[in-house]
Enzyme design. Structure first.
Site, mmCIF file in Angstrom:
data_model
loop_
_atom_site.group_PDB
_atom_site.id
_atom_site.type_symbol
_atom_site.label_atom_id
_atom_site.label_comp_id
_atom_site.label_asym_id
_atom_site.label_seq_id
_atom_site.Cartn_x
_atom_site.Cartn_y
_atom_site.Cartn_z
ATOM 1 N N GLU A 142 1.124 -1.248 -0.158
ATOM 2 C CA GLU A 142 -0.316 -0.061 0.049
ATOM 3 C C GLU A 142 0.783 0.858 0.270
ATOM 4 O O GLU A 142 1.485 1.247 1.140
ATOM 5 C CB GLU A 142 -0.851 0.252 1.329
ATOM 6 N N GLY A 278 3.395 1.932 10.860
ATOM 7 C CA GLY A 278 3.121 1.364 12.486
ATOM 8 C C GLY A 278 2.385 -0.297 12.270
ATOM 9 O O GLY A 278 2.887 -1.280 12.662
ATOM 10 N N GLU A 315 -5.756 -2.381 13.290
ATOM 11 C CA GLU A 315 -6.180 -2.914 11.571
ATOM 12 C C GLU A 315 -7.028 -4.373 11.399
ATOM 13 O O GLU A 315 -7.642 -4.526 10.328
ATOM 14 C CB GLU A 315 -4.633 -4.659 11.490
ATOM 15 N N GLU A 337 -9.791 4.906 6.713
ATOM 16 C CA GLU A 337 -8.688 5.270 7.761
ATOM 17 C C GLU A 337 -9.681 5.799 9.440
ATOM 18 O O GLU A 337 -9.445 5.390 10.236
ATOM 19 C CB GLU A 337 -7.347 6.171 7.768
HETATM 20 ZN ZN LIG Z 1 -5.513 2.531 9.081
#
Ligand SMILES: [Zn+2]
Length: 395
Positions: A142, A278, A315, A337
């Site tokens: 991504e 992350g 996630e 998001e």
């Molecule tokens: Zn995310």
């Protein structure tokens, strides 16, 4: 007169045309960690909707040495590859026009297992005794780096299914989005094995993932029978227990909350020794920076536990919000998001009420947003996104 040279205006970014649509990829990758290269072979099933003599798709930093296309009527012809390095695309040109119908496009290629933490890249780690340095490899696609691992329609709304095969040395683990369906000795070399993974659900290219390397793991099943593993560095499997316990509660919570079952038979999480972000929500194989997944039962702080619980919950939310339902284009990533960020707090609060996480939401998320919004450089939620800017977007 001036000697000022006129410059050609750069052409505006355009998404790939919809006249050719991929439906399925058979992908085989054989990494060579001793040379940091890999050999690949991809067979892409596609529908040609308008007659054409050229197929344009994405490929970057790949050396393509053979392309053929086979039609439904079994006519095969070879294609010639034209590289457009700036736009990270290739055009495959054919002498004979392709009529409307179903085709299989096969490309053989060689790529680099790079050290830039994007595409298919190397992971450096030390053996548990701290003496020897070794390498594994993992993917980070991504938003636009799947094209560095194999030629593909690397835009989120070209969804397809994937049958992935990895050929690796026998001593390494090979993991991908889906469960293993077969593992055999590789016919060409007894020291190697060939592992085939089950077919993925229909999904975007940026969610494809594969990892090779040495790992330990802890495992369990969730309430609905989904197999869950947390892969850790060798000798540290107890550091994966907290994330595993959290995930085993949160995954069925989301299945109930969304009223849609998690669609894959396993949900793995893995700590990668070199990782730029992350974490990354690859469907069925979530990759993490080590500090966002691993908890030392003796020494990790409360702050670290809260961060790991939050990241795992974030996630896992993407397994539905982003993976199952995906934005048409990166311009709508904010919704993907924003929702995952919000619901991670809902999940953490449910299972760890002692964290008082909503109070921290006000301090950590809400006020941070107000600071950005007060700046002169603040912008509307939706801004046009071209090819090069998507590389800098935030998750
Ligand atoms: Zn995310």
């Amino acid at each position: 007169m001036s000697d000022h040279k006129s410059q050609e205006p750069k052409s505006l970014f355009k998404r790939l045309p919809k006249i050719i649509v991929p439906t399925h990829y058979d992908l085989t990758i054989q990494p060579r960690l001793d040379k940091f290269t890999f050999n690949g072979d991809v067979n892409i099933h596609l529908k040609v909707k308008e007659p054409t003599s050229s197929i344009v798709l994405y490929a970057a930093e790949l050396e393509i040495d053979n392309v053929t296309i086979k039609s439904d009527s079994k006519n095969t012809q070879e294609g010639k590859v034209e590289y457009d390095k700036e736009s990270e695309r290739i055009a495959v040109n054919f002498n004979e026009k392709l009529e409307v119908g179903d085709y299989a496009l096969t490309l053989k290629f060689v790529g680099e297992i790079n050290n830039r933490m994007r595409g298919f890249y190397r992971n450096k780690y030390t053996t548990p005794d701290g003496i020897e340095i070794r390498y594994g490899a993992s993917t980070q696609f991504e938003p636009a780096d799947c094209r560095r691992a194999f030629p593909c329609w690397d835009e989120p709304n070209f969804k397809a299914t994937f049958d992935i095969t990895l050929i690796t040395p026998k001593n390494l683990r090979a993991i991908s989005n889906m469960p293993v369906i077969s593992e055999n000795e590789y016919a060409n070399d007894k020291e190697w094995k060939i592992i085939k993974f089950d077919r993925t659900p229909i999904m975007s290219t940026y969610l494809v993932a594969f990892v090779i390397g040495e790992y330990d793991y802890v495992e369990t099943k969730d309430l609905y029978g989904v197999n869950m593993k947390v892969y850790t560095p060798v000798g540290k499997k107890e550091h994966g227990q907290f994330a595993l316990d959290t995930a085993a509660k949160v995954l069925p919570f989301y299945a109930d909350y969304f009223n849609i079952q998690y669609p894959i038979a396993k949900a793995d999480q893995i700590a990668i020794s070199d990782f730029a972000a992350g974490a990354m929500e690859n469907w069925g194989l979530i990759t993490y920076r080590e500090t966002r997944l691993l908890i030392d039962p003796k020494f990790s702080s409360m702050d670290t536990r809260q961060r790991v619980a939050g990241t795992v919950s974030h996630e896992l939310a993407h397994q539905w919000f982003g993976n199952l339902v995906t934005m048409d284009w990166w311009i709508d990533l904010w919704l993907n998001e924003g929702f995952a960020r919000w619901i991670q707090y809902l999940a953490v609060d449910k299972y760890y009420p002692e964290f008082d996480i909503w109070t921290q939401y006000v301090a950590d998320v809400f006020t941070t947003f107000l600071i950005s919004d007060a700046l002169k450089s603040s912008h509307p939620i939706e801004v046009p996104i071209g090819m090069f800017i998507i590389k800098d977007i935030l998750y």
